[in-house]
Scaffold this motif. Structure first.
Motif, short mmCIF file in Angstrom:
data_model
loop_
_atom_site.label_atom_id
_atom_site.label_comp_id
_atom_site.label_asym_id
_atom_site.label_seq_id
_atom_site.Cartn_x
_atom_site.Cartn_y
_atom_site.Cartn_z
N HIS A 88 0.82 -1.23 0.00
CA HIS A 88 0.00 0.00 0.00
C HIS A 88 0.84 1.27 0.00
O HIS A 88 2.00 1.25 0.45
CB HIS A 88 -0.91 0.00 1.22
N ASP A 99 6.77 1.63 5.23
CA ASP A 99 5.63 0.76 5.53
C ASP A 99 4.69 0.72 4.32
O ASP A 99 4.02 1.73 4.03
CB ASP A 99 4.92 1.29 6.78
N GLY A 100 4.65 -0.39 3.63
CA GLY A 100 3.81 -0.53 2.44
C GLY A 100 4.53 -0.07 1.19
O GLY A 100 4.65 -0.81 0.21
N GLU A 139 -4.70 0.77 3.31
CA GLU A 139 -4.46 -0.39 4.17
C GLU A 139 -4.61 0.01 5.62
O GLU A 139 -5.10 -0.74 6.44
CB GLU A 139 -3.05 -0.96 3.91
N GLU A 140 -4.17 1.23 5.95
CA GLU A 140 -4.06 1.63 7.36
C GLU A 140 -5.40 1.97 8.01
O GLU A 140 -5.54 1.84 9.22
CB GLU A 140 -3.14 2.85 7.48
N HIS A 204 7.35 -6.69 2.85
CA HIS A 204 7.01 -5.63 3.82
C HIS A 204 8.09 -5.60 4.89
O HIS A 204 8.62 -6.66 5.24
CB HIS A 204 5.64 -5.93 4.44
N GLN A 207 8.21 -4.56 10.96
CA GLN A 207 7.47 -3.75 11.94
C GLN A 207 7.54 -4.37 13.34
O GLN A 207 6.62 -4.24 14.15
CB GLN A 207 6.00 -3.56 11.52
N GLY A 385 -0.96 -5.82 10.43
CA GLY A 385 -1.94 -6.13 9.39
C GLY A 385 -1.38 -5.81 8.01
O GLY A 385 -0.51 -4.95 7.87
N HIS A 386 -1.89 -6.50 7.00
CA HIS A 386 -1.41 -6.31 5.63
C HIS A 386 -2.55 -6.54 4.65
O HIS A 386 -3.53 -7.21 4.96
CB HIS A 386 -0.27 -7.28 5.33
MN MN Z 1 1.83 -1.77 5.95
#
Ligand code: MN
Ligand code: GLV
Ligand code: MN
Length: 440
Positions: A88, A99-100, A139-140, A204, A207, A385-386
């Motif tokens: 994302h 992130d993404g 996504e978030e 990814h 995290q 989450g993804h």
């Molecule tokens: Mn992400």
């Protein structure tokens, strides 16, 4: 297993450098100067989609923005089923830059490494399937509270109840679609059929700190946590801060605070369950008024749906008890729910082969943090989450994690090394080749 990717270490290093430079470039596309924030259906969303489309075309792909604002690039004939690589481009508030984003850009590099020259001077997929890269739009869930809006539309799981979700300004999802130039009536067109897809792969950053602690670059993901999100309201009574004795107070903020502590205690007692109260507000919000109302969020995740739901039931009982003692009332509205998704064993295997291929090409790591020399790459569960959580309902999902120094993410200090990105690109490209060698 020997590597089969034709790319030289230099080509992969150049690809990693381009990913890092583009992550920097996208970090400038923000609604808040000095911080990274890019939410669904915003002008910044439109700008990053335009950039992604340009880079997709440069990689030889045809492009389109789908009915949910996801940016899609494709290499291969229209009728061929596609192996999709995605992640994302939206962010949390005050986000990091990887992130993404890194996963989308790595997907583009994989396409560049795998593509073959076509008869007409363009590029084609040399594999028994088309290659697609999808830059998912939400996504978030930063803007509307509900996460995975973009990938849920692709999975054909759009819920009409989401049209009336509102952002902090009171704009509904429906209004935001229209402002962005999307037609809510066409949302169904974003949905993909399982028969159109071969598999979904996503790279990814981890995290979390596990790869950093192990001193390894890459991991195969075994499953993605199930998640539920709630918005809770506590009602008490606003009264004078000086004149109201303790035995007469119905302080909503204290009820919410005690609830947040209960969430921590109940989640810590369970394996692989994690709960977070990330938002908490008191009303009317004056120094000299006992808070009459408090609102807070709860993000609850677990490796298994059943355990997560049992913990939510325990939290609910605890909240009944806390609010009863404090003469408060509470309500909860569930704004997001997604089941745990287990990564397909075949895709875990091909990603493992992909990681092992990077160990076989040590020159790739020159000047970069050492790759794992282990024969068995790490396999990690993802509490984060993804998009694969939604896409898992229409095709097999496989995920590759990249080391995330200090495990810090959802924070401007979020990082990944160029060396690890290079290893990740090679591992992902090799995984696609291994998948291509498997029966359809
Ligand atoms: Mn992400
Ligand atoms: C997304 O990053 C999430 O796990 O909330
Ligand atoms: Mn995130």
């Amino acid at each position: 297993m020997t590597t089969r990717l034709g790319a030289t270490p230099d080509e992969v290093a150049t690809a990693a450098r381009r990913v890092m430079a583009r992550c920097d470039e996208l970090a400038h596309v923000t609604s808040t100067p000095g911080r990274i924030e890019r939410v669904y259906l915003s002008p910044e969303h439109a700008r990053v989609n335009r950039l992604a489309a340009e880079w997709m075309r440069e990689a030889g792909m045809t492009t389109r923005q789908d009915a949910a604002g996801n940016q899609v690039g494709r290499l291969g004939p229209p009728e061929a089923p596609a192996l999709v690589i995605g992640s994302h481009l939206d962010t949390v508030p005050d986000a990091g830059r990887y992130d993404g984003i890194a996963g989308v850009l790595m997907g583009l590099e994989v396409v560049r490494l795998l593509r073959a020259p076509g008869a007409d001077g363009g590029w084609v997929s040399p594999l028994p399937f088309a290659l697609e890269v999808i830059a998912f739009s939400d996504e978030e869930g930063t803007r509307f509270g509900k996460a995975l809006l973009g990938s849920s539309a692709v999975a054909g799981q759009w819920d009409d109840a989401w049209w009336t979700l509102t952002d902090a300004e009171g704009t509904t999802v429906r209004e935001a679609f229209l402002d962005f130039g999307l037609d809510p009536g066409r949302i169904g067109e974003a949905a993909r059929r399982p028969s159109e897809l071969v598999a979904y792969l996503e790279a990814h950053i981890e995290q979390g700190p596990e790869l950093d602690r192990r001193g390894e670059s890459l991991a195969v993901v075994s499953s993605i946590a199930s998640a539920r999100r709630f918005q809770l309201v506590v009602e008490g009574e606003a009264r004078h801060a000086g004149g109201t004795p303790y035995d007469m107070r119905r302080d909503a903020l204290l009820g919410a605070s005690e609830s947040a502590l209960a969430v921590e205690r109940l989640c810590r007692a369970e394996h692989h369950i994690i709960g977070t109260v990330g938002q908490l507000e008191a009303f009317p919000g004056a120094v000299n008024i006992v808070p009459g109302e408090a609102r807070f969020s709860l993000d609850l995740r677990g490796e298994f749906d059943g355990a997560r739901d049992r913990v939510w039931d325990a939290i609910s009982r605890e909240l009944d008890d806390i609010m009863g003692r404090r003469h408060l009332r509470w309500t909860a509205r569930e704004v997001h729910s997604a089941p745990a998704v287990f990564c397909a064993p075949l895709l875990q295997d091909v990603l493992r082969e992909g990681i092992l291929s990077t160990v076989a090409t040590p020159s790739l790591t020159a000047g970069a943090p050492a790759a794992s020399g282990r024969e068995d790459p790490a396999t990690l569960f993802s509490p984060a989450g993804h998009d694969g959580m939604a896409i898992g309902s229409i095709t097999d999902v496989g995920m590759l994690f990249l080391r995330n120094p200090d495990g810090i993410s959802h924070h401007p200090d979020e990082a990944v090394s160029e060396g690890d990105v290079g290893l990740g690109i090679r591992a992902l490209a090799e995984a696609v080749l291994h998948r291509a060698a498997e029966p359809a």
